[in-house]
Write an enzyme that holds these catalytic residues in place. Structure first.
Site, PDB file in Angstrom:
ATOM      1  N   GLY A 166       0.782  -1.237   0.000  1.00 48.59           N
ATOM      2  CA  GLY A 166       0.000   0.000   0.000  1.00 48.59           C
ATOM      3  C   GLY A 166       0.805   1.273   0.000  1.00 48.59           C
ATOM      4  O   GLY A 166       0.238   2.367  -0.062  1.00 48.59           O
TER       5      GLY A 166
ATOM      6  N   ARG B 141      -6.662   2.862 -15.117  1.00 46.77           N
ATOM      7  CA  ARG B 141      -6.643   3.570 -13.836  1.00 46.77           C
ATOM      8  C   ARG B 141      -7.315   4.948 -13.885  1.00 46.77           C
ATOM      9  O   ARG B 141      -7.921   5.387 -12.919  1.00 46.77           O
ATOM     10  CB  ARG B 141      -5.207   3.735 -13.326  1.00 46.77           C
ATOM     11  CG  ARG B 141      -4.452   2.418 -13.127  1.00 46.77           C
ATOM     12  CD  ARG B 141      -3.206   2.587 -12.280  1.00 46.77           C
ATOM     13  NE  ARG B 141      -3.550   2.908 -10.918  1.00 46.77           N
ATOM     14  CZ  ARG B 141      -3.464   4.110 -10.407  1.00 46.77           C
ATOM     15  NH1 ARG B 141      -3.024   5.104 -11.127  1.00 46.77           N
ATOM     16  NH2 ARG B 141      -3.819   4.325  -9.159  1.00 46.77           N
TER      17      ARG B 141
ATOM     18  N   CYS C 188     -14.417   2.922 -27.644  1.00 47.50           N
ATOM     19  CA  CYS C 188     -15.735   3.563 -27.733  1.00 47.50           C
ATOM     20  C   CYS C 188     -16.396   3.742 -26.370  1.00 47.50           C
ATOM     21  O   CYS C 188     -17.390   3.080 -26.049  1.00 47.50           O
ATOM     22  CB  CYS C 188     -16.624   2.759 -28.657  1.00 47.50           C
ATOM     23  SG  CYS C 188     -15.959   2.792 -30.305  1.00 47.50           S
TER      24      CYS C 188
ATOM     25  N   TYR D  17      -0.289  -1.895 -12.051  1.00 45.41           N
ATOM     26  CA  TYR D  17      -1.720  -1.905 -12.368  1.00 45.41           C
ATOM     27  C   TYR D  17      -1.995  -1.303 -13.751  1.00 45.41           C
ATOM     28  O   TYR D  17      -3.024  -0.672 -13.966  1.00 45.41           O
ATOM     29  CB  TYR D  17      -2.523  -1.201 -11.259  1.00 45.41           C
ATOM     30  CG  TYR D  17      -2.202  -1.755  -9.883  1.00 45.41           C
ATOM     31  CD1 TYR D  17      -2.609  -3.041  -9.540  1.00 45.41           C
ATOM     32  CD2 TYR D  17      -1.453  -1.042  -8.952  1.00 45.41           C
ATOM     33  CE1 TYR D  17      -2.287  -3.588  -8.302  1.00 45.41           C
ATOM     34  CE2 TYR D  17      -1.127  -1.578  -7.713  1.00 45.41           C
ATOM     35  CZ  TYR D  17      -1.559  -2.851  -7.396  1.00 45.41           C
ATOM     36  OH  TYR D  17      -1.230  -3.383  -6.178  1.00 45.41           O
TER      37      TYR D  17
HETATM   38  N1  LLP Z   1      -1.132  -7.000  -0.329  1.00 42.70           N
HETATM   39  C1  LLP Z   1      -2.431  -7.216  -0.563  1.00 42.70           C
HETATM   40  C2  LLP Z   1      -3.139  -8.222   0.217  1.00 42.70           C
HETATM   41  C3  LLP Z   1      -3.094  -6.483  -1.557  1.00 42.70           C
HETATM   42  O1  LLP Z   1      -4.385  -6.703  -1.792  1.00 42.70           O
HETATM   43  C4  LLP Z   1      -2.390  -5.501  -2.295  1.00 42.70           C
HETATM   44  C5  LLP Z   1      -3.059  -4.708  -3.332  1.00 42.70           C
HETATM   45  C6  LLP Z   1      -1.013  -5.328  -2.017  1.00 42.70           C
HETATM   46  C7  LLP Z   1      -0.424  -6.092  -1.020  1.00 42.70           C
HETATM   47  C8  LLP Z   1      -0.155  -4.350  -2.764  1.00 42.70           C
HETATM   48  O2  LLP Z   1      -0.570  -3.044  -2.657  1.00 42.70           O
HETATM   49  P1  LLP Z   1       0.353  -1.894  -3.275  1.00 42.70           P
HETATM   50  O3  LLP Z   1       1.670  -1.906  -2.548  1.00 42.70           O
HETATM   51  O4  LLP Z   1       0.546  -2.193  -4.712  1.00 42.70           O
HETATM   52  O5  LLP Z   1      -0.422  -0.660  -3.051  1.00 42.70           O
HETATM   53  N2  LLP Z   1      -5.662  -1.424  -8.936  1.00 42.70           N
HETATM   54  C9  LLP Z   1      -5.448  -0.413  -7.936  1.00 42.70           C
HETATM   55  C10 LLP Z   1      -4.699  -0.969  -6.747  1.00 42.70           C
HETATM   56  C11 LLP Z   1      -5.348  -2.151  -6.107  1.00 42.70           C
HETATM   57  C12 LLP Z   1      -4.521  -2.765  -5.005  1.00 42.70           C
HETATM   58  C13 LLP Z   1      -5.066  -4.079  -4.579  1.00 42.70           C
HETATM   59  N3  LLP Z   1      -4.316  -4.731  -3.550  1.00 42.70           N
HETATM   60  C14 LLP Z   1      -4.760   0.784  -8.568  1.00 42.70           C
HETATM   61  O6  LLP Z   1      -4.482   0.746  -9.762  1.00 42.70           O
HETATM   62  O7  LLP Z   1      -4.531   1.769  -7.906  1.00 42.70           O
END
Ligand code: LLP
Length: 426
Positions: free
Chosen positions: A239, A312, A341, A370
């Protein structure tokens, strides 16, 4: 150091010209910098070097086999959410002892596969799932190592679609549910609870929500200790936010400095699952200007990438910088739109950009996370190519899809077409 730079007015990824890639491979193409990925990994490694930990790259951010191979080479594991991700991880040579598996809807088949692969921990998201895993463990005569995913019910201050650790979302267990599970864990003979997991959301640019959630979890671990229950692993999820525009996210070193004192109190070893932080700013989406369309009130720069390549902006109203491949004098204010479209198919609205004309290339920045992983074939558009740059070398790590790829696995029902016609069609 940034590895996407202008040299003599032309955009480069490390030592490779973006124009050269675009001309050789075509567009749209994702271009990733190995140096950036490795630098981001090194920042995490340095930040946590004095505390026992493992890194599990969250591969949903970018699951290309070559990206995973970089993780494997540096000794990182992965965070997976499906049988497909497990398959990719194994193909890329990730050590199964460093794979953790989250997700609210694991199928029995996927649970079997994960156990057979010998993964490290299944992050369990409900009591019902726990019962299923226990049942599968009994059949296999095995004790399955799991972590309980806690929903700490805090407000992570990010887009509501990517906030996971707050009340009302489908993720994880409440503290009370986790407590109940511990009190009857003796009955679950084929389960070994080794850890607690949390993942509070994505693109979080402040440390505060982590501290808040960790303080709650640390109190919970103390409570468990008083009941002689010990937890060995604490998984703090991913996150960690990145700069898309003007965000000021904490560096991994600041992040570790703030959270380690709380983690230390728990006595647990750490699991960290960054995704976006590692690859987000390590990738760009290179696209070509198909047309500059002028209307009385507006200019539209129509490019050959669309929401099918990078969703995104449409999905989260996300901001991505747009860089020209060639720096030029003069500006144009325009919407940058794709060919799909849907009116939601845009990358920027009323953005001031350097003058662009038909045939010019541009880069949609911060597309390494993503981007490709959320891409689709919508409008029957073949998915983009992916290229990995390493200094002056450049590798095609996923070829562009063909029209044949689009219909792979499909067939025309025999009732709809006779065999002879079908032969002619294919
Ligand atoms: N761990 C778990 C259990 C997760 O569900 C996620 C992401 C991560 C780690 C990694 O999170 P990160 O470090 O990448 O923030 N599609 C969205 C983001 C969805 C994230 C889902 N879970 C976007 O494009 O912003």
């Amino acid at each position: 150091m940034n590895h996407f730079n202008f040299k003599n007015g032309r955009l480069y990824c490390e030592d490779v010209s973006i124009k050269e890639i675009a001309e050789k491979i075509g567009t749209p193409t994702f271009v990733y910098s190995s140096a950036t990925i490795n630098r981001h990994m090194a920042l995490f490694e340095e930040a946590f070097q004095d505390y026992p930990h493992i890194f599990c790259y969250s591969m949903k951010a970018n699951p290309n086999l070559s990206i995973l191979a970089i993780m494997a080479k540096r000794g990182w594991g992965v965070d997976i959410v499906s049988g497909g991700e497990l398959f990719r991880a194994m193909k890329a040579g990730i050590d199964p002892k460093k794979i953790v598996y989250a997700g609210v809807g694991k199928t029995e088949k996927e649970i079997h596969e994960a156990i057979d692969a010998g993964i490290f921990l299944i992050n369990v998201e409900s009591e019902e799932e726990l019962q299923t895993i226990n049942k599968i463990g009994r059949k296999k005569e095995k004790e399955i190592a799991i972590a309980l995913r806690i929903n700490p019910e805090i407000e992570p201050e990010t887009h509501h679609h990517i906030a996971t650790g707050k009340k009302g979302t489908k993720f994880g267990l409440s503290f009370q549910q986790a407590k109940d599970i511990f009190s009857k864990s003796q009955e679950l003979k084929n389960i070994k609870i080794k850890g607690l997991h949390m993942h509070i959301g994505s693109q979080i640019t402040s440390i505060k929500p982590y501290e808040e959630a960790l303080n709650k979890i640390s109190d919970f671990i103390q409570e468990l200790k008083q009941k002689n229950i010990s937890i060995q692993w604490l998984n703090i999820g991913g996150g960690m936010g990145i700069i898309y525009k003007e965000e000021i996210p904490p560096a991994p070193s600041e992040f570790s400095k703030s959270i380690l004192p709380i983690v230390q109190k728990t006595g647990c070893k750490l699991i960290i699952e960054p995704g976006r932080f590692i690859v987000g700013n390590a990738g760009i989406l290179v696209s070509k200007v198909l047309r500059v369309k002028k209307r009385e009130d507006k200019n539209f720069i129509i490019v050959d990438a669309g929401m099918d390549n990078l969703i995104r902006v449409a999905l989260y109203n996300a901001h991505h910088e747009i860089l020209p491949e060639e720096q030029k004098e003069g500006t144009i204010t325009a919407d940058v739109v794709g060919p799909v479209c849907e009116s939601g198919d845009f990358f920027a609205k009323n953005r001031q950009l350097p003058i662009l004309k038909e045939g010019d290339y541009l880069a949609i920045a911060s597309s390494g996370a993503y981007g490709f992983s959320m891409s689709s074939n919508y409008n029957s558009r073949p998915r983009a190519a992916e290229v990995l740059v390493d200094n002056s070398r450049c590798y095609l790590i996923r070829r562009r899809e063909s029209y044949l790829d689009l219909i792979q696995g499909e067939s025309i029902s025999p009732r709809l077409v006779d065999i002879e016609k079908k032969r002619k069609l294919f």
